[in-house]
Design a protein around this motif. Structure first.
Motif, mmCIF file in Angstrom:
data_model
loop_
_atom_site.group_PDB
_atom_site.id
_atom_site.type_symbol
_atom_site.label_atom_id
_atom_site.label_comp_id
_atom_site.label_asym_id
_atom_site.label_seq_id
_atom_site.Cartn_x
_atom_site.Cartn_y
_atom_site.Cartn_z
ATOM 1 N N SER A 22 0.860 -1.171 0.000
ATOM 2 C CA SER A 22 0.000 0.000 0.000
ATOM 3 C C SER A 22 0.900 1.225 0.000
ATOM 4 O O SER A 22 1.992 1.213 0.562
ATOM 5 N N ARG A 23 0.433 2.254 -0.651
ATOM 6 C CA ARG A 23 1.185 3.492 -0.721
ATOM 7 C C ARG A 23 0.304 4.623 -0.229
ATOM 8 O O ARG A 23 -0.831 4.766 -0.672
ATOM 9 N N PRO A 24 0.833 5.441 0.681
ATOM 10 C CA PRO A 24 0.041 6.581 1.132
ATOM 11 C C PRO A 24 -0.132 7.596 0.012
ATOM 12 O O PRO A 24 0.788 7.837 -0.764
ATOM 13 N N TRP A 27 0.672 13.663 0.950
ATOM 14 C CA TRP A 27 2.096 13.956 1.124
ATOM 15 C C TRP A 27 2.500 13.861 2.585
ATOM 16 O O TRP A 27 3.592 13.392 2.906
ATOM 17 N N TRP A 28 1.592 14.272 3.482
ATOM 18 C CA TRP A 28 1.937 14.252 4.895
ATOM 19 C C TRP A 28 2.024 12.828 5.421
ATOM 20 O O TRP A 28 2.785 12.542 6.333
ATOM 21 N N ALA A 29 1.259 11.926 4.825
ATOM 22 C CA ALA A 29 1.326 10.520 5.240
ATOM 23 C C ALA A 29 2.639 9.900 4.773
ATOM 24 O O ALA A 29 3.245 9.102 5.495
ATOM 25 N N ARG A 30 3.106 10.274 3.589
ATOM 26 C CA ARG A 30 4.404 9.784 3.115
ATOM 27 C C ARG A 30 5.522 10.348 3.978
ATOM 28 O O ARG A 30 6.483 9.653 4.300
ATOM 29 N N GLY A 33 5.652 8.616 7.326
ATOM 30 C CA GLY A 33 5.762 7.161 7.209
ATOM 31 C C GLY A 33 6.658 6.493 8.229
ATOM 32 O O GLY A 33 6.258 5.517 8.869
ATOM 33 N N PRO A 34 7.883 6.987 8.436
ATOM 34 C CA PRO A 34 8.764 6.330 9.415
ATOM 35 C C PRO A 34 8.257 6.428 10.860
ATOM 36 O O PRO A 34 8.644 5.649 11.709
ATOM 37 N N PHE A 36 5.023 6.131 11.838
ATOM 38 C CA PHE A 36 3.858 5.288 12.089
ATOM 39 C C PHE A 36 4.178 4.004 12.851
ATOM 40 O O PHE A 36 3.457 3.661 13.787
#
Length: 59
Positions: A22-24, A27-30, A33-34, A36
């Motif tokens: 899955s890819r977020p 932009w803020w979720a990407r 990412g580290p 989460f």
């Protein structure tokens, strides 16, 4: 009864296991990412403490 797993090499679920990607989108979720996995771990520890306290009160 569950359907048997596919054994074809290109199948997402085969006898070797399942893989999901899955890819977020946001932009803020990407960007976050580290963080989460750390947040998930902290949440799991908090849940463990709360459940332990509830179990201790019930006993």
């Amino acid at each position: 009864m569950a359907a048997p797993l596919s054994t074809s090499p290109g199948a997402p679920c085969s006898a070797g296991g399942c893989t999901a990607f899955s890819r977020p989108i946001a932009w803020w979720a990407r960007l976050a990412g580290p963080l989460f996995p750390l947040l998930q771990r902290a949440f799991a520890r908090r849940c463990e403490r709360v459940l332990a306290a509830i179990a201790a009160d019930a006993a």
